[in-house]
Design an enzyme around this catalytic site. Structure first.
Site, PDB file in Angstrom:
ATOM      1  N   SER A 141       0.867  -1.179   0.000  1.00  0.00           N
ATOM      2  CA  SER A 141       0.000   0.000   0.000  1.00  0.00           C
ATOM      3  C   SER A 141       0.903   1.228   0.000  1.00  0.00           C
ATOM      4  CB  SER A 141      -0.870   0.008   1.260  1.00  0.00           C
ATOM      5  OG  SER A 141      -1.442   1.277   1.513  1.00  0.00           O
ATOM      6  N   TYR A 154      -2.129  -0.312  10.625  1.00  0.00           N
ATOM      7  CA  TYR A 154      -2.212  -0.752   9.237  1.00  0.00           C
ATOM      8  C   TYR A 154      -0.932  -0.391   8.486  1.00  0.00           C
ATOM      9  CZ  TYR A 154      -3.654  -1.008   4.354  1.00  0.00           C
ATOM     10  OH  TYR A 154      -3.716  -1.287   3.018  1.00  0.00           O
TER      11      TYR A 154
END
Length: 244
Positions: A141, A154
């Protein structure tokens, strides 16, 4: 020139980037084994791919279970005779501020996003080294490069995936290809798992501009299409209309 077809295993293949990647790689002539927990979706996807002339199979998969991931890799080898590419795509994103203390959600992200990737690598490496070639594609990501409020844990998991990928690349120079794909905001079901209202509202704004999952599938297909002498190390894909 005819493109070489490969045997590919994809985790988290029941929706979003995993589903789009399965469709894209199958359309390129690659054989795909799809893994996820939602086997009803996998079954329908495999039927669609095979109806269109592609080669696909599926297996229920829990990436947090190392033995299950080993069985998934073994299934790919049984189905196709080899495993050329593993796409570690499975991931979860239940964002929340740290002071919300959602430890269960933090543990789930670590288990899926980090341990799941490690389980995939541990299962695939022996087979790939034995056959003398292989390609590990890890989906991270933009959170592997930057941190934002509610996304600390995250992002930590995605920083870890980036570090693991770079370590694997250095350890495997000349033997394996290793690619890190880092999407910006992308249309998917990831945000559906956000239970914290603050994080959920922030993500709704953040996702006002999003890439289609097919854009990430294109990046993965590009890396997979390269010959063994070319190693695409890192690809970051962001929406053109977004700074994030």
């Amino acid at each position: 020139m005819r493109r070489m077809t490969k045997a590919v295993a994809i985790t988290g293949a029941s929706s979003g980037i995993g589903e789009a990647t399965a469709r894209r790689l199958a359309a390129d002539g690659h054989s795909v084994l799809l893994g996820a927990r939602r086997t009803d979706r996998l079954r329908r996807l495999v039927e669609e791919i095979t109806d269109q002339g592609g080669t696909a199979a599926y297996r229920a998969l829990d990436v947090t279970d190392a033995a299950d991931v080993r069985a998934f890799v073994d299934a790919a080898r049984c189905e196709f005779g080899r495993l050329d590419v593993l796409v570690n795509n499975a991931g979860v994103m239940p964002l929340s501020p740290l002071d919300a203390g959602r430890i269960d959600e933090w543990d789930r992200m670590i288990d899926v996003n980090v341990r799941g990737v490690l389980h995939g690598i541990a299962a695939a490496l022996p087979a790939m080294r034995a056959q003398g070639h292989g390609h590990i594609v890890n989906v991270a990501s933009v959170g592997a490069y930057e941190v934002s409020p509610t996304a600390a844990v995250y992002c930590a998991t995605k920083f870890a995936v980036r570090a693991i990928s770079e370590g694997l690349r250095q350890e495997s120079a000349g033997a394996l290809q290793v690619t890190l794909i880092s999407p910006g905001v992308t249309e998917s079901e990831l945000a559906d798992g956000i239970s914290d209202p603050t994080a959920r509202d922030a993500m709704a704004t953040y996702r006002s501009v999003a890439l289609p999952a097919s854009a990430i599938a294109e990046a993965i297909a590009y890396a997979v299409a390269q010959p063994s002498t070319v190693d695409v190390n890192e690809v970051i894909v962001r929406p053109a209309a977004s700074a994030q």
